[in-house]
Design a protein around this motif. Structure first.
Motif, PDB file in Angstrom:
ATOM      1  N   PRO A 263      74.041  16.423  45.952  1.00  0.00           N
ATOM      2  CA  PRO A 263      72.785  15.769  45.599  1.00  0.00           C
ATOM      3  C   PRO A 263      72.138  15.564  46.856  1.00  0.00           C
ATOM      4  O   PRO A 263      70.648  15.626  46.884  1.00  0.00           O
ATOM      5  N   ASN A 264      72.580  15.343  48.128  1.00  0.00           N
ATOM      6  CA  ASN A 264      71.998  15.143  49.218  1.00  0.00           C
ATOM      7  C   ASN A 264      71.305  16.669  49.903  1.00  0.00           C
ATOM      8  O   ASN A 264      70.483  16.648  50.756  1.00  0.00           O
ATOM      9  N   MET A 265      71.904  17.684  49.037  1.00  0.00           N
ATOM     10  CA  MET A 265      71.025  18.932  49.613  1.00  0.00           C
ATOM     11  C   MET A 265      69.810  19.217  48.665  1.00  0.00           C
ATOM     12  O   MET A 265      69.280  20.330  49.182  1.00  0.00           O
ATOM     13  N   GLN A 266      69.473  18.619  47.970  1.00  0.00           N
ATOM     14  CA  GLN A 266      68.393  18.940  46.919  1.00  0.00           C
ATOM     15  C   GLN A 266      67.099  19.407  47.662  1.00  0.00           C
ATOM     16  O   GLN A 266      66.473  20.249  47.793  1.00  0.00           O
ATOM     17  N   ILE A 267      66.616  18.179  48.256  1.00  0.00           N
ATOM     18  CA  ILE A 267      65.248  18.560  49.114  1.00  0.00           C
ATOM     19  C   ILE A 267      65.506  19.258  50.306  1.00  0.00           C
ATOM     20  O   ILE A 267      64.809  20.097  50.366  1.00  0.00           O
ATOM     21  N   LEU A 268      66.478  19.225  50.985  1.00  0.00           N
ATOM     22  CA  LEU A 268      66.918  19.926  52.348  1.00  0.00           C
ATOM     23  C   LEU A 268      66.786  21.461  51.817  1.00  0.00           C
ATOM     24  O   LEU A 268      66.362  22.235  52.518  1.00  0.00           O
ATOM     25  N   ALA A 269      67.276  21.836  50.722  1.00  0.00           N
ATOM     26  CA  ALA A 269      67.485  23.346  50.162  1.00  0.00           C
ATOM     27  C   ALA A 269      66.087  23.785  50.016  1.00  0.00           C
ATOM     28  O   ALA A 269      65.983  24.905  50.604  1.00  0.00           O
ATOM     29  N   GLY A 270      65.007  22.839  49.550  1.00  0.00           N
ATOM     30  CA  GLY A 270      63.520  23.496  49.217  1.00  0.00           C
ATOM     31  C   GLY A 270      63.103  23.857  50.730  1.00  0.00           C
ATOM     32  O   GLY A 270      62.442  24.625  50.909  1.00  0.00           O
ATOM     33  N   HIS A 271      63.417  22.932  51.653  1.00  0.00           N
ATOM     34  CA  HIS A 271      62.821  22.751  53.012  1.00  0.00           C
ATOM     35  C   HIS A 271      63.285  24.057  53.683  1.00  0.00           C
ATOM     36  O   HIS A 271      62.598  24.690  54.469  1.00  0.00           O
ATOM     37  N   LEU A 272      64.591  24.179  53.523  1.00  0.00           N
ATOM     38  CA  LEU A 272      65.182  25.545  54.185  1.00  0.00           C
ATOM     39  C   LEU A 272      64.727  26.953  53.572  1.00  0.00           C
ATOM     40  O   LEU A 272      64.496  27.871  54.290  1.00  0.00           O
ATOM     41  N   VAL A 273      64.531  26.823  52.315  1.00  0.00           N
ATOM     42  CA  VAL A 273      64.020  28.350  51.771  1.00  0.00           C
ATOM     43  C   VAL A 273      62.341  28.322  52.297  1.00  0.00           C
ATOM     44  O   VAL A 273      62.147  29.445  52.353  1.00  0.00           O
ATOM     45  N   PHE A 274      61.657  27.219  52.282  1.00  0.00           N
ATOM     46  CA  PHE A 274      60.358  27.395  52.921  1.00  0.00           C
ATOM     47  C   PHE A 274      60.462  27.933  54.381  1.00  0.00           C
ATOM     48  O   PHE A 274      59.465  28.792  54.716  1.00  0.00           O
ATOM     49  N   PHE A 275      61.557  27.302  55.115  1.00  0.00           N
ATOM     50  CA  PHE A 275      61.432  27.779  56.531  1.00  0.00           C
ATOM     51  C   PHE A 275      61.786  29.508  56.607  1.00  0.00           C
ATOM     52  O   PHE A 275      61.213  30.122  57.343  1.00  0.00           O
ATOM     53  N   ILE A 276      62.746  29.664  55.905  1.00  0.00           N
ATOM     54  CA  ILE A 276      63.252  31.324  55.666  1.00  0.00           C
ATOM     55  C   ILE A 276      62.177  32.193  55.211  1.00  0.00           C
ATOM     56  O   ILE A 276      61.706  33.235  55.847  1.00  0.00           O
ATOM     57  N   ILE A 277      61.461  31.655  54.334  1.00  0.00           N
ATOM     58  CA  ILE A 277      60.305  32.398  53.748  1.00  0.00           C
ATOM     59  C   ILE A 277      59.390  32.655  54.766  1.00  0.00           C
ATOM     60  O   ILE A 277      58.616  33.765  54.962  1.00  0.00           O
ATOM     61  N   LEU A 278      58.931  31.555  55.392  1.00  0.00           N
ATOM     62  CA  LEU A 278      57.837  31.423  56.296  1.00  0.00           C
ATOM     63  C   LEU A 278      58.186  32.207  57.583  1.00  0.00           C
ATOM     64  O   LEU A 278      57.470  32.744  58.165  1.00  0.00           O
ATOM     65  N   ALA A 279      59.324  32.241  58.019  1.00  0.00           N
ATOM     66  CA  ALA A 279      59.936  33.286  59.192  1.00  0.00           C
ATOM     67  C   ALA A 279      59.913  34.702  58.891  1.00  0.00           C
ATOM     68  O   ALA A 279      59.485  35.233  59.638  1.00  0.00           O
ATOM     69  N   LEU A 280      60.188  34.955  57.662  1.00  0.00           N
ATOM     70  CA  LEU A 280      60.281  36.444  57.141  1.00  0.00           C
ATOM     71  C   LEU A 280      59.131  37.007  56.722  1.00  0.00           C
ATOM     72  O   LEU A 280      58.688  38.379  56.991  1.00  0.00           O
ATOM     73  N   ARG A 281      58.260  36.162  56.166  1.00  0.00           N
ATOM     74  CA  ARG A 281      57.036  36.496  55.667  1.00  0.00           C
ATOM     75  C   ARG A 281      55.889  35.376  55.678  1.00  0.00           C
ATOM     76  O   ARG A 281      55.599  34.708  55.009  1.00  0.00           O
ATOM     77  N   PRO A 282      55.576  35.474  57.271  1.00  0.00           N
ATOM     78  CA  PRO A 282      54.515  34.457  57.404  1.00  0.00           C
ATOM     79  C   PRO A 282      53.198  34.308  56.562  1.00  0.00           C
ATOM     80  O   PRO A 282      52.804  32.968  56.438  1.00  0.00           O
ATOM     81  N   ARG A 283      52.797  35.197  55.834  1.00  0.00           N
ATOM     82  CA  ARG A 283      51.752  35.142  55.047  1.00  0.00           C
ATOM     83  C   ARG A 283      52.199  34.775  53.464  1.00  0.00           C
ATOM     84  O   ARG A 283      51.278  34.758  52.741  1.00  0.00           O
ATOM     85  N   GLY A 284      53.462  34.706  53.411  1.00  0.00           N
ATOM     86  CA  GLY A 284      53.736  34.194  52.046  1.00  0.00           C
ATOM     87  C   GLY A 284      54.306  35.466  51.215  1.00  0.00           C
ATOM     88  O   GLY A 284      54.177  36.760  51.741  1.00  0.00           O
ATOM     89  N   LEU A 285      54.827  34.985  50.155  1.00  0.00           N
ATOM     90  CA  LEU A 285      55.360  36.334  49.095  1.00  0.00           C
ATOM     91  C   LEU A 285      54.157  37.059  48.486  1.00  0.00           C
ATOM     92  O   LEU A 285      54.297  38.349  48.244  1.00  0.00           O
ATOM     93  N   PHE A 286      53.163  36.356  48.113  1.00  0.00           N
ATOM     94  CA  PHE A 286      52.001  37.180  47.572  1.00  0.00           C
ATOM     95  C   PHE A 286      50.712  36.857  48.285  1.00  0.00           C
ATOM     96  O   PHE A 286      49.846  36.334  47.426  1.00  0.00           O
ATOM     97  N   PRO A 287      50.407  37.142  49.333  1.00  0.00           N
ATOM     98  CA  PRO A 287      49.258  36.812  50.027  1.00  0.00           C
ATOM     99  C   PRO A 287      47.970  37.193  49.402  1.00  0.00           C
ATOM    100  O   PRO A 287      48.177  38.499  48.721  1.00  0.00           O
TER     101      PRO A 287
END
Length: 290
Positions: A263-287
């Motif tokens: 339960p403590n990972m719910q919000i953190l998981a969203g932030h981590l996915v955001f960070f990973i996508i931002l690092a790999l695709r800085p313009r987002g998935l469908f810019p």
């Protein structure tokens, strides 16, 4: 994780992503037209929820019916805010003045709501819609979250149609590409900006009512709504409505699977996915295409 649990997690994440898409649509719209980031976006969602609370208290309307009153109110607030305040801060590609103004608005809204309503949390009653569910095999899907997702998808389709197929949409695109040239051919940039903000605030009204029916809110709920909306916009790609929908769904799925870990990972998981996508695709998935 069993098959049933996996499907339940997937469905829960998609339904949660529908709410995050509603938070993000208005942000995506005004960035696409004006390149403006509204720091007070989340606080305006909360403000609209309190307006809904007052309207419903005065009229006894169902929250969804009350949207017929709340949407015009918020659209007018957005139009006037852009016309008389934010338009005066824009120009010369300097994003700092409108950013500071919207930050100041966020502080004012939070403190005004605290003074008017105290810090007690509130919630709007959706009646039978709040507890109704749709059977799917051995699972039950809540009708309110399902309706939230459906409204988010419809809004994305409608806004995409407006921007791609209508005269006002062409004016939005022309002003976004080059305000000076748009003005030279007769497009009033100040009016177009105000109209875009009015539409953004209309989506804020819709997001606020669904937020208030699904969870408690208080004067300090705004920043979290801003973060979720902003992450959905960045994940999907700036300026893309379909990308915003994808970003909201990805964020919802990340949080849903994170909650399965802890339960403590719910919000953190969203932030981590955001960070990973931002690092790999800085313009987002469908810019949006440049």
């Amino acid at each position: 994780m069993g098959a049933v649990n996996l499907i339940d997690t997937l469905i829960g994440g998609l339904l949660l992503g529908g709410l995050y898409t509603l938070f993000a649509i208005g942000l995506s719209l005004i960035f696409g037209v004006m390149r403006l980031v509204n720091i007070a976006h989340g606080d305006f969602i909360v403000l609209a929820a309190y307006i809904a609370y007052l309207v419903i208290g005065a009229t006894g309307l169902h929250p969804l019916v009350a949207l017929l009153v709340i949407i015009p109110i918020m659209a007018m607030i957005g139009y006037l805010l852009q016309k008389w305040v934010l338009n005066r801060t824009m120009g010369d590609d300097d994003v700092l003045p409108p950013l500071l103004v919207t930050f100041g608005l966020a502080v004012i809204i939070q403190n005004a709501l605290l003074a008017a309503f105290t810090s007690n949390s509130m919630r709007l009653s959706a009646g039978s819609l709040q507890t109704s569910s749709l059977p799917l095999g051995s699972m039950q899907i809540g009708l309110l979250p399902l309706f939230t997702l459906a409204v988010a998808v419809i809004l994305v389709i409608v806004l995409e149609f407006i921007f791609a197929r209508t005269r006002v949409g062409r004016a939005f695109r022309a002003t976004s590409d080059d305000p000076q040239i748009a003005s030279a051919i007769g497009v009033r940039a100040d009016h177009i900006y105000a109209l875009a903000m009015a539409i953004s605030f209309a989506t804020i009204a819709i997001a606020s009512v669904f937020l208030a029916m699904r969870s408690n809110f208080d004067p300090y709920s705004g920043p979290a709504r801003l973060i979720y909306g902003f992450e959905a916009v960045i994940i999907g790609g700036l300026g893309s409505f379909y990308g915003t929908l994808a970003g909201g769904l990805v964020l919802g799925l990340a949080q849903s699977f994170g909650a399965q870990i802890s339960p403590n990972m719910q919000i953190l998981a969203g932030h981590l996915v955001f960070f990973i996508i931002l690092a790999l695709r800085p313009r987002g998935l469908f810019p949006k295409a440049p």
